[in-house]
Design a protein around this motif. Structure first.
Motif, PDB file in Angstrom:
ATOM      1  N   THR A  25      -1.478  15.086   3.777  1.00 45.78           N
ATOM      2  CA  THR A  25      -0.631  14.143   4.311  1.00 45.78           C
ATOM      3  C   THR A  25      -0.059  13.450   3.141  1.00 45.78           C
ATOM      4  OG1 THR A  25      -1.625  14.108   6.407  1.00 45.78           O
ATOM      5  CG2 THR A  25      -0.230  12.062   5.715  1.00 45.78           C
ATOM      6  N   ALA A  26      -1.069  12.896   2.106  1.00 42.97           N
ATOM      7  CA  ALA A  26      -0.521  12.262   1.043  1.00 42.97           C
ATOM      8  C   ALA A  26       0.393  12.828   0.176  1.00 42.97           C
ATOM      9  CB  ALA A  26      -1.711  11.707   0.134  1.00 42.97           C
ATOM     10  N   ALA A  27       0.069  14.241  -0.021  1.00 45.41           N
ATOM     11  CA  ALA A  27       0.913  15.355  -0.952  1.00 45.41           C
ATOM     12  C   ALA A  27       1.840  15.470  -0.610  1.00 45.41           C
ATOM     13  CB  ALA A  27      -0.249  16.294  -1.271  1.00 45.41           C
ATOM     14  N   LEU A  28       2.170  15.855   0.782  1.00 48.29           N
ATOM     15  CA  LEU A  28       3.442  16.272   1.370  1.00 48.29           C
ATOM     16  C   LEU A  28       4.332  14.920   1.376  1.00 48.29           C
ATOM     17  CD1 LEU A  28       5.517  17.993   2.619  1.00 48.29           C
ATOM     18  CD2 LEU A  28       4.473  17.811   4.948  1.00 48.29           C
ATOM     19  N   SER A  29       3.715  13.646   1.706  1.00 46.58           N
ATOM     20  CA  SER A  29       4.518  12.612   1.850  1.00 46.58           C
ATOM     21  C   SER A  29       4.939  12.215   0.503  1.00 46.58           C
ATOM     22  CB  SER A  29       3.703  11.464   2.494  1.00 46.58           C
ATOM     23  OG  SER A  29       3.248  11.670   3.690  1.00 46.58           O
ATOM     24  N   GLY A  30       4.115  12.091  -0.678  1.00 49.17           N
ATOM     25  CA  GLY A  30       4.606  11.724  -1.972  1.00 49.17           C
ATOM     26  C   GLY A  30       5.603  12.772  -2.548  1.00 49.17           C
ATOM     27  N   ALA A  31       5.564  13.973  -2.158  1.00 45.39           N
ATOM     28  CA  ALA A  31       6.609  15.055  -2.583  1.00 45.39           C
ATOM     29  C   ALA A  31       7.949  14.377  -1.904  1.00 45.39           C
ATOM     30  CB  ALA A  31       6.340  16.159  -2.292  1.00 45.39           C
ATOM     31  N   ILE A  32       7.986  14.155  -0.900  1.00 40.79           N
ATOM     32  CA  ILE A  32       9.210  13.823   0.064  1.00 40.79           C
ATOM     33  C   ILE A  32       9.908  12.654  -0.661  1.00 40.79           C
ATOM     34  CG2 ILE A  32       9.932  13.353   2.457  1.00 40.79           C
ATOM     35  CD1 ILE A  32       8.235  15.000   3.522  1.00 40.79           C
ATOM     36  N   LEU A  33       8.751  11.567  -0.592  1.00 40.77           N
ATOM     37  CA  LEU A  33       9.293  10.211  -0.965  1.00 40.77           C
ATOM     38  C   LEU A  33       9.744  10.100  -2.583  1.00 40.77           C
ATOM     39  CD1 LEU A  33       6.353   8.270   0.621  1.00 40.77           C
ATOM     40  CD2 LEU A  33       8.883   7.915   1.335  1.00 40.77           C
ATOM     41  N   LEU A  34       9.229  10.981  -3.579  1.00 38.65           N
ATOM     42  CA  LEU A  34       9.515  11.037  -4.729  1.00 38.65           C
ATOM     43  C   LEU A  34      11.036  11.581  -4.902  1.00 38.65           C
ATOM     44  CD1 LEU A  34       8.965  10.265  -7.683  1.00 38.65           C
ATOM     45  CD2 LEU A  34       8.194  12.622  -8.022  1.00 38.65           C
ATOM     46  N   LEU A  90       0.921  -1.092  -0.015  1.00 39.97           N
ATOM     47  CA  LEU A  90       0.023   0.241  -0.088  1.00 39.97           C
ATOM     48  C   LEU A  90       0.900   1.417  -0.141  1.00 39.97           C
ATOM     49  CD1 LEU A  90      -2.705  -1.000   2.721  1.00 39.97           C
ATOM     50  CD2 LEU A  90      -2.850  -1.185   0.043  1.00 39.97           C
ATOM     51  N   PHE A  91       2.009   1.347   0.593  1.00 39.64           N
ATOM     52  CA  PHE A  91       2.750   2.463   0.751  1.00 39.64           C
ATOM     53  C   PHE A  91       3.337   3.105  -0.469  1.00 39.64           C
ATOM     54  CE2 PHE A  91       7.099   3.989   1.956  1.00 39.64           C
ATOM     55  CZ  PHE A  91       6.690   5.373   2.626  1.00 39.64           C
ATOM     56  N   LEU A  92       3.793   1.954  -1.448  1.00 37.30           N
ATOM     57  CA  LEU A  92       4.041   2.518  -2.729  1.00 37.30           C
ATOM     58  C   LEU A  92       3.130   3.176  -3.401  1.00 37.30           C
ATOM     59  CD1 LEU A  92       6.706   2.859  -4.584  1.00 37.30           C
ATOM     60  CD2 LEU A  92       6.105   0.554  -5.654  1.00 37.30           C
ATOM     61  N   TRP A  93       1.966   2.760  -3.257  1.00 37.85           N
ATOM     62  CA  TRP A  93       0.876   3.245  -4.140  1.00 37.85           C
ATOM     63  C   TRP A  93       0.476   4.576  -3.507  1.00 37.85           C
ATOM     64  CZ3 TRP A  93      -1.668   2.060  -8.475  1.00 37.85           C
ATOM     65  CH2 TRP A  93      -1.394   0.577  -8.962  1.00 37.85           C
ATOM     66  N   LEU A  94       0.658   4.875  -2.003  1.00 41.71           N
ATOM     67  CA  LEU A  94       0.408   6.012  -1.541  1.00 41.71           C
ATOM     68  C   LEU A  94       1.415   7.037  -2.051  1.00 41.71           C
ATOM     69  CD1 LEU A  94      -0.708   7.824   0.742  1.00 41.71           C
ATOM     70  CD2 LEU A  94       0.618   6.575   2.277  1.00 41.71           C
ATOM     71  N   ALA A  95       2.604   6.514  -2.060  1.00 43.63           N
ATOM     72  CA  ALA A  95       3.825   7.455  -2.323  1.00 43.63           C
ATOM     73  C   ALA A  95       3.719   7.938  -3.686  1.00 43.63           C
ATOM     74  CB  ALA A  95       5.085   6.801  -2.146  1.00 43.63           C
ATOM     75  N   MET A  96       3.231   7.239  -4.791  1.00 52.44           N
ATOM     76  CA  MET A  96       2.808   7.496  -6.048  1.00 52.44           C
ATOM     77  C   MET A  96       1.624   8.393  -6.211  1.00 52.44           C
ATOM     78  SD  MET A  96       5.521   6.874  -7.485  1.00 52.44           S
ATOM     79  CE  MET A  96       5.312   7.244  -9.147  1.00 52.44           C
ATOM     80  N   MET A 119      12.084   4.467  -2.370  1.00 53.55           N
ATOM     81  CA  MET A 119      10.841   4.920  -1.700  1.00 53.55           C
ATOM     82  C   MET A 119      10.277   3.854  -0.865  1.00 53.55           C
ATOM     83  SD  MET A 119       9.439   6.607  -5.527  1.00 53.55           S
ATOM     84  CE  MET A 119       7.868   6.885  -4.961  1.00 53.55           C
ATOM     85  N   SER A 120      10.613   2.619  -0.851  1.00 55.40           N
ATOM     86  CA  SER A 120       9.954   1.431  -0.166  1.00 55.40           C
ATOM     87  C   SER A 120      10.387   1.040   1.140  1.00 55.40           C
ATOM     88  CB  SER A 120       9.616   0.433  -1.220  1.00 55.40           C
ATOM     89  OG  SER A 120       9.112   0.815  -2.505  1.00 55.40           O
ATOM     90  N   HIS A 121      11.284   1.633   1.528  1.00 60.67           N
ATOM     91  CA  HIS A 121      12.021   1.176   2.633  1.00 60.67           C
ATOM     92  C   HIS A 121      11.005   1.458   3.809  1.00 60.67           C
ATOM     93  CE1 HIS A 121      15.005   0.582   5.966  1.00 60.67           C
ATOM     94  NE2 HIS A 121      16.046   0.839   5.068  1.00 60.67           N
ATOM     95  N   LEU A 122      10.941   0.160   4.461  1.00 62.04           N
ATOM     96  CA  LEU A 122       9.839   0.009   5.674  1.00 62.04           C
ATOM     97  C   LEU A 122       9.933   1.412   6.741  1.00 62.04           C
ATOM     98  CD1 LEU A 122       7.604  -1.727   5.938  1.00 62.04           C
ATOM     99  CD2 LEU A 122       9.042  -2.874   7.570  1.00 62.04           C
ATOM    100  N   ILE A 123      11.020   1.769   6.971  1.00 58.18           N
ATOM    101  CA  ILE A 123      11.069   2.690   7.958  1.00 58.18           C
ATOM    102  C   ILE A 123      10.358   4.074   7.553  1.00 58.18           C
ATOM    103  CG2 ILE A 123      13.301   3.727   7.339  1.00 58.18           C
ATOM    104  CD1 ILE A 123      11.808   3.349  10.983  1.00 58.18           C
ATOM    105  N   LEU A 124      10.411   4.309   6.088  1.00 55.86           N
ATOM    106  CA  LEU A 124       9.916   5.569   5.657  1.00 55.86           C
ATOM    107  C   LEU A 124       8.235   5.451   5.687  1.00 55.86           C
ATOM    108  CD1 LEU A 124      12.045   6.100   2.355  1.00 55.86           C
ATOM    109  CD2 LEU A 124      11.957   7.301   4.405  1.00 55.86           C
ATOM    110  N   LEU A 125       7.598   4.282   6.144  1.00 50.44           N
ATOM    111  CA  LEU A 125       6.049   4.304   6.448  1.00 50.44           C
ATOM    112  C   LEU A 125       5.732   5.237   7.383  1.00 50.44           C
ATOM    113  CD1 LEU A 125       5.244   0.518   6.223  1.00 50.44           C
ATOM    114  CD2 LEU A 125       4.056   2.226   4.924  1.00 50.44           C
ATOM    115  N   SER A 126       6.656   5.820   8.385  1.00 48.43           N
ATOM    116  CA  SER A 126       6.268   6.549   9.383  1.00 48.43           C
ATOM    117  C   SER A 126       6.169   8.025   8.870  1.00 48.43           C
ATOM    118  CB  SER A 126       7.195   6.426  10.609  1.00 48.43           C
ATOM    119  OG  SER A 126       8.729   6.738   9.925  1.00 48.43           O
TER     120      SER A 126
END
Length: 627
Positions: free
Chosen positions: A477-486, A74-80, A257-264
């Motif tokens: 939350t999703a927008a800011l997280s996606g920008a950081i993770l990309l 789910l996390f990679l989908w959330l990031a993208m 982008m998929s490192h488990l710790i980045l889920l937080s």
């Protein structure tokens, strides 16, 4: 984490009929809603899955073996999806200091160039992303027995969505001549690099300067969002100077982008928004103000202390500042404080609290360097106190003559009442840290405990919970997280390219050979990360250079947690220092103050921060004494 939004583009003389523009706007809004709602649902799903894992393991002693695997999918989908939402809303991080100085027409052109450059990267990476997703279909996940393509498909889907939003924005702009000129400019530059491919091949590591300094630097300074500037530079380097399949770049982005710790990351961002909405931040600030509001410069001390406490909950600097500033600034202005000095101190406290757990930068360092997150969380507390003391010393000097004859000191009863009200909020940072230290939850899962705690406190104790704000908060939350993770994804690709080129070995040799040993290495690192924090922001700088420099620090005898504290604080000073530090402009926007008003007063605070940083660098015990 602060970000500079991409400007809304306007044209003086639209060349498209209003009905067509309305149709495009409606189409963009509809597509945006189709992306925002799933992104919000994915944030909720991550919270539910991770919290269920904690309850099942700690309460029922029956671990859900599939929870981490499902959360990762789910996390990679959330990031993208989050990156697509951020693209539509113009919230991908970019440096606008130079673009802002251009004339309106030229600024509009540069904004269009930024969109076209981002679109170019998305189109170039689309085929490798689809190929990568197909190749992942041969891999099966161990717990759920699903083809890994279910997870990897997020990469081509997210790429396609961002490309669609880029095209819709270009069409909606309306000035076809300006759009065509911007698109032609980007196309000609890419074509020129492609034709120059035979020239690049024999240059060896000089290509690192051309692509990772030249291309990436030009993109960043031209206002291209940082993630896409990094992406273009590593794509160009791999495509034009090596024989590496471009699918490998997508794989490195996925890995980053998929490192488990980045889920937080998204969960702590949401927690920061929750404490502001439920009134928990306001309760903490009110209690601190009752303690110190009657002393000279008292509310400035409250600002320093409140940022320290709130940073122990959120992890996002923008969320921290947004929670504290609206509560304190009106009263501070009534007491005669100048708006410029207020925003300068707010920026300085943003830099001071970068090491306070659960800082997103701490989490990122742990994910890219392998340093223990628990050790980083423990080591980050005292350096923040040292910098708070140096800032408070300057506040005392500046406000030693403040007139407080009209200020009434709070009574013991008032202080006690405010303490009782604030206790649930004050307890939250300790609940979060205790959950990690006692093994109740991992650093990834502990954010869900904080979220559940904040929701219950808001509903049952503070009786402030605006259900209408929940969906916008989830989308934000999703927008800011996606920008950081990309950014983390493309920066991971760059770091991999640097490592494969042999640059990391050359850098290690050069840095370990510096005269003066560890002291010189720390001094050079401080200067480098102040500059990098100003130009690139914190997380990209950490992801790009952390894997290269941390092994060198260990080689010269510097404890990795001590080194982490030094580079994070140096990066924070750069991030909040004008004229390039975007954190400073975020503080100005939150405080509703003209950036020009804060430039003079902030230099004193930056000097105080630098003094504190030198103390932290010179005394390793401050960072590692309690490990």
């Amino acid at each position: 984490m602060a970000h500079a939004p991409v400007s809304e583009l306007t044209a003086a003389e639209p060349l498209v009929l209003p009905t067509r523009r309305s149709l495009i706007g409606t189409l963009e809004a509809g597509l945006g809603r189709l992306v925002e709602i799933p992104a919000a649902i994915l944030v909720v799903a991550e919270i539910v899955v991770l919290f269920a894992g904690v309850v099942s393991r700690y309460v029922f002693h029956s671990p859900l073996i599939w929870s981490d695997e499902l959360a990762s999918i789910l996390f990679l989908w959330l990031a993208m999806f989050g990156a697509a939402v951020a693209f539509r809303r113009g919230e991908h991080m970019r440096m606008t200091a130079l673009v802002a100085k251009a004339s309106p027409r030229r600024r509009a052109f540069l904004d269009l160039v930024a969109i076209c450059a981002a679109l170019a990267f998305l189109l170039l990476i689309a085929a490798p992303a689809a190929e990568y997703a197909y190749e992942e279909s041969y891999i099966t996940t161990p717990a759920l027995s699903l083809a890994n393509s279910w997870r990897a498909a997020a990469l081509p889907v997210g790429t396609a969505l961002m490309a669609a939003f880029a095209l819709l924005r270009l069409i909606r702009f309306g000035d076809w001549k300006l759009v065509g000129t911007a698109a032609l400019t980007v196309a000609l530059l890419i074509g020129a690099f492609w034709l120059a491919q035979p020239v690049f091949k024999p240059l060896g590591n000089i290509n690192l300067l051309i692509f990772f300094v030249g291309v990436a630097g030009c993109c960043v300074f031209a206002g291209v969002p940082i993630a896409f500037g990094f992406g273009l530079s590593i794509y160009g380097y791999l495509a034009l100077t090596t024989r590496t399949p471009l699918m490998v770049l997508v794989g490195r982005m996925d890995e980053g982008m998929s490192h488990l710790i980045l889920l937080s990351v998204p969960l702590f961002v949401f927690l920061g928004l929750l404490i502001e909405m439920t009134g928990m931040a306001r309760a903490m600030v009110a209690f601190l103000a009752s303690l110190l509001g009657h002393v000279r410069g008292g509310l400035h001390y409250v600002l320093v202390g409140a940022m320290y406490l709130v940073s122990g909950i959120s992890g996002s600097k923008a969320a921290d500042m947004a929670a504290v500033a609206p509560v304190l600034f009106p009263e501070m202005k009534e007491r005669g404080a100048k708006p410029g000095d207020l925003v300068a101190l707010l920026s300085a406290t943003g830099a001071q609290t970068e090491t306070i757990p659960p800082s997103l930068v701490l989490i990122t360092i742990g994910s890219v360097t392998g340093v223990s997150i628990s050790a980083l969380f423990t080591g980050g507390l005292l350096p923040g106190v040292v910098l708070a003391i140096t800032l408070s010393a300057l506040v005392w000097w500046r406000y030693r003559g403040e007139d407080l004859s009209h200020i009434k000191r709070a009574s013991g009863a008032q202080i006690g009442k405010l303490l009782i009200i604030a206790l649930p909020a004050l307890a939250l940072p300790f609940v979060i840290r205790a959950a990690v230290v006692e093994g109740v939850a991992t650093a990834t899962e502990v954010s869900t405990i904080g979220i559940v705690y904040a929701v219950l406190a808001g509903l049952l104790i503070y009786r402030r919970f605006d259900w209408k704000r929940v969906l916008p908060m989830l989308i934000e939350t999703a927008a800011l997280s996606g920008a950081i993770l990309l950014i983390i994804g493309t920066a991971t690709g760059m770091a991999w390219g640097l490592t494969q080129s042999g640059f990391s070995r050359s850098l290690a040799t050069a840095m370990t050979g510096l005269p003066g040993g560890a002291g010189t290495f720390l001094a050079v690192s401080i200067v480098a990360f102040v500059i990098l924090g100003s130009v690139l922001e914190g997380i990209p700088a950490i992801v790009l250079f952390g894997p290269l420099l941390f092994p060198i620090a260990r080689t010269v005898g510097i404890h990795e947690v001590h080194y982490a504290m030094v580079v994070i604080l140096a990066m924070g000073i750069g991030l909040f220092a004008p004229p390039f530090g975007v954190g400073y402009y975020a503080a100005c926007a939150i405080g509703r103050v003209d950036p020009a008003e804060g430039v003079r007063p902030i230099w004193g605070y930056l000097l105080a921060l630098m003094v504190g940083l030198i103390i932290v660098a010179a005394v390793p015990w401050i960072s590692i004494g309690f490990l």
